[in-house]
Scaffold this active site. Sequence first.
Site, mmCIF file in Angstrom:
data_model
loop_
_atom_site.group_PDB
_atom_site.id
_atom_site.type_symbol
_atom_site.label_atom_id
_atom_site.label_comp_id
_atom_site.label_asym_id
_atom_site.label_seq_id
_atom_site.Cartn_x
_atom_site.Cartn_y
_atom_site.Cartn_z
ATOM 1 N N TYR A 111 0.840 -1.207 0.000
ATOM 2 C CA TYR A 111 0.000 0.000 0.000
ATOM 3 C C TYR A 111 0.867 1.246 0.000
ATOM 4 O O TYR A 111 0.634 2.187 -0.746
ATOM 5 C CB TYR A 111 -0.904 -0.004 1.246
ATOM 6 C CG TYR A 111 -1.976 1.059 1.197
ATOM 7 C CD1 TYR A 111 -3.266 0.739 0.770
ATOM 8 C CD2 TYR A 111 -1.707 2.379 1.561
ATOM 9 C CE1 TYR A 111 -4.253 1.712 0.711
ATOM 10 C CE2 TYR A 111 -2.690 3.351 1.497
ATOM 11 C CZ TYR A 111 -3.959 3.019 1.079
ATOM 12 O OH TYR A 111 -4.923 3.975 1.017
ATOM 13 N N PHE A 163 -7.023 19.899 -24.989
ATOM 14 C CA PHE A 163 -7.729 18.619 -25.141
ATOM 15 C C PHE A 163 -9.081 18.700 -24.418
ATOM 16 O O PHE A 163 -9.226 19.451 -23.454
ATOM 17 C CB PHE A 163 -6.860 17.500 -24.551
ATOM 18 C CG PHE A 163 -7.430 16.137 -24.755
ATOM 19 C CD1 PHE A 163 -7.510 15.599 -26.033
ATOM 20 C CD2 PHE A 163 -7.896 15.383 -23.693
ATOM 21 C CE1 PHE A 163 -8.052 14.337 -26.231
ATOM 22 C CE2 PHE A 163 -8.436 14.123 -23.892
ATOM 23 C CZ PHE A 163 -8.513 13.595 -25.158
ATOM 24 N N ASP A 164 -10.081 17.915 -24.863
ATOM 25 C CA ASP A 164 -11.448 18.014 -24.302
ATOM 26 C C ASP A 164 -11.487 17.889 -22.778
ATOM 27 O O ASP A 164 -12.182 18.639 -22.109
ATOM 28 C CB ASP A 164 -12.438 16.959 -24.793
ATOM 29 C CG ASP A 164 -12.091 16.261 -26.068
ATOM 30 O OD1 ASP A 164 -11.013 16.534 -26.637
ATOM 31 O OD2 ASP A 164 -12.890 15.439 -26.493
ATOM 32 N N ASP A 254 0.746 19.367 -21.185
ATOM 33 C CA ASP A 254 -0.165 18.233 -21.273
ATOM 34 C C ASP A 254 0.596 17.275 -22.183
ATOM 35 O O ASP A 254 0.634 17.436 -23.401
ATOM 36 C CB ASP A 254 -1.498 18.678 -21.893
ATOM 37 C CG ASP A 254 -2.471 17.512 -22.036
ATOM 38 O OD1 ASP A 254 -2.086 16.370 -21.738
ATOM 39 O OD2 ASP A 254 -3.618 17.757 -22.465
ATOM 40 N N ALA A 256 0.752 13.909 -23.023
ATOM 41 C CA ALA A 256 0.356 12.554 -23.448
ATOM 42 C C ALA A 256 1.227 11.978 -24.562
ATOM 43 O O ALA A 256 1.583 10.810 -24.538
ATOM 44 C CB ALA A 256 -1.112 12.563 -23.881
ATOM 45 N N LYS A 297 -1.048 6.807 -23.680
ATOM 46 C CA LYS A 297 -0.464 7.126 -24.979
ATOM 47 C C LYS A 297 1.027 6.776 -24.935
ATOM 48 O O LYS A 297 1.372 5.609 -25.031
ATOM 49 C CB LYS A 297 -0.694 8.594 -25.340
ATOM 50 C CG LYS A 297 -2.111 8.928 -25.804
ATOM 51 C CD LYS A 297 -3.133 8.899 -24.720
ATOM 52 C CE LYS A 297 -4.447 9.503 -25.114
ATOM 53 N NZ LYS A 297 -4.948 10.431 -24.117
ATOM 54 N N HIS A 489 -22.217 12.284 -28.909
ATOM 55 C CA HIS A 489 -21.622 11.321 -29.846
ATOM 56 C C HIS A 489 -21.450 9.920 -29.267
ATOM 57 O O HIS A 489 -21.473 8.944 -29.992
ATOM 58 C CB HIS A 489 -20.286 11.844 -30.394
ATOM 59 C CG HIS A 489 -19.245 12.085 -29.366
ATOM 60 N ND1 HIS A 489 -19.320 13.119 -28.459
ATOM 61 C CD2 HIS A 489 -18.100 11.420 -29.082
ATOM 62 C CE1 HIS A 489 -18.257 13.075 -27.674
ATOM 63 N NE2 HIS A 489 -17.504 12.054 -28.026
#
Length: 497
Positions: A111, A163-164, A254, A256, A297, A489
């Site tokens: 842990y 990014f969204d 960001d 990724a 990614k 979507h």
Amino acid sequence: MTDAGSRIEEYLVKKLPFTTDNYHTKKSRLSYLCIKAIKMKLPYAEPYKTKMVEYIKPSTVEQRKQWIKEADYNLFNLTSDKVFIDLLTDSGTGAMSDNQWAEMMRGDESYAGSQSFLKLRDTVKRITGFDYFLPTHQGRAAENVLFSVLVKEGNIVPGNSHFDTTKGHIEFRKATTCDCTIDEAFDTSVFHPFKGNVNIEKLEKTLQSHPKEKIPFVILTVTCNSAGGQPVSLQNIKEVSEVCKKYDILLYFDAARFAENAYFIKTREEKYKDFTIKEIVRKMFSYGDGMTMSAKKDGLVNMGGFIALNDEAIYKKATVFNIMFEGFITYGGLNGRDMGALAVGLDEATEFDYLETRVEQVAFLGKQLVEYGIPVQQPFGGHAIFLDANKFVPTIPRDEYRAQALAIELYIIGGIRSVEIGTILADRDPFTHKNRYPELELVRLAIPRRTYSLNHMRYIAAVLKNIYDSREEAKRGYTIVDEAPIMRHFTVKLEKL
Ligand SMILES: *Cc1c(COP(=O)(O)O)cnc(C)c1O
């Protein structure tokens, strides 16, 4: 050997000083070089081979017509056994290496203070240079934790086409974003090697025109996903950093697809052509104060994320949110084995040979499509190829969702699952409830890492060529019969017209 060949060999003997290794005598090494010089340049080849295979299910056009109808013409509703080649996303869909799997077996599930955590922490420090590290279960969780510390109501966060989920986590905190990407990014007809770049003047104006307290940080997305996997140059990163320093604003990445971005820097930015990928990565991050990472990614794992940063005070505040949202600071929602696999993945993803195979495979598909005359966005992105549906099927009316119609056709004809980046994704205007028609109607073919072969790319291209050749027969698209008020979507239901 031909005359020309022996002359070249003679030249090389004189010209090329080299040390012999265990495999080649000086002579055989030279004739090898000689053959290379007069025949052809060797192409790249994958620096790995297959140890285990996963079967994918072929199906017939008739079956797929039935399945997509049952799925209400929404590709998200298809189960994976009904898909032959899955290009829905490159996120978490890649293949791990034998070394990563071996590391899974060594996973320390303690842990607190897990050895796998320490391995990952040390790897992140070595690769990124950032001092402090917090694991999270994926990229948006890293955003949630970091932004809980930094973003306040009324703030503004400038960047390059956020990014969204990044935008979502900023707007959720009643703050706003400001897109400072260069104009070239939005014009598919211009070639620019770094379409993810920030317009420095626009950024400076934004920083100038708001009080410093309103801007918690600038966020630089590498590569820029929303602009189609387009890279940011090191020169631009440096200039963004200089402007941020001038106005005393933090700069976060960001990150990724940071490794793919580094590959583009090495191959497109003259000054860095002799740097290793790892050197470029260190240099990129040296201009920033920290990063959020979706390890799904360029971490080469199926799930995971993290935050890395330099400021101890911010780190300390972030640990509180990490414990609340993710788990204790030495696991953050990840298994010990997952942290181990990620540590190995980060090292593998920052090797040139891997990245060459990765980015050039995507470009291989792009070039094949261009050869067939099929309209795609250029330059090709690092992780995906985008079909331009406005040029591909202009015969289908826009209000009948032509990009979605093309994505459905790609599934029916070839069993290939892609994703619409067009009117359905753009949702309705929140006030008028009319469809918002984005400038571009795209179909994204995202390529998972180390997963499909070049023959799969050839197959995809051939399917598209067949569709393209009969494109004039496409007259009608689809109509929406049911949709959610936001993010429609994922769950939208359609009917064929
Ligand atoms: C995928 C992605 C995220 C979000 O990460 P998840 O792991 O999907 O939560 C954030 N930013 C960029 C640029 C991404 O590509």
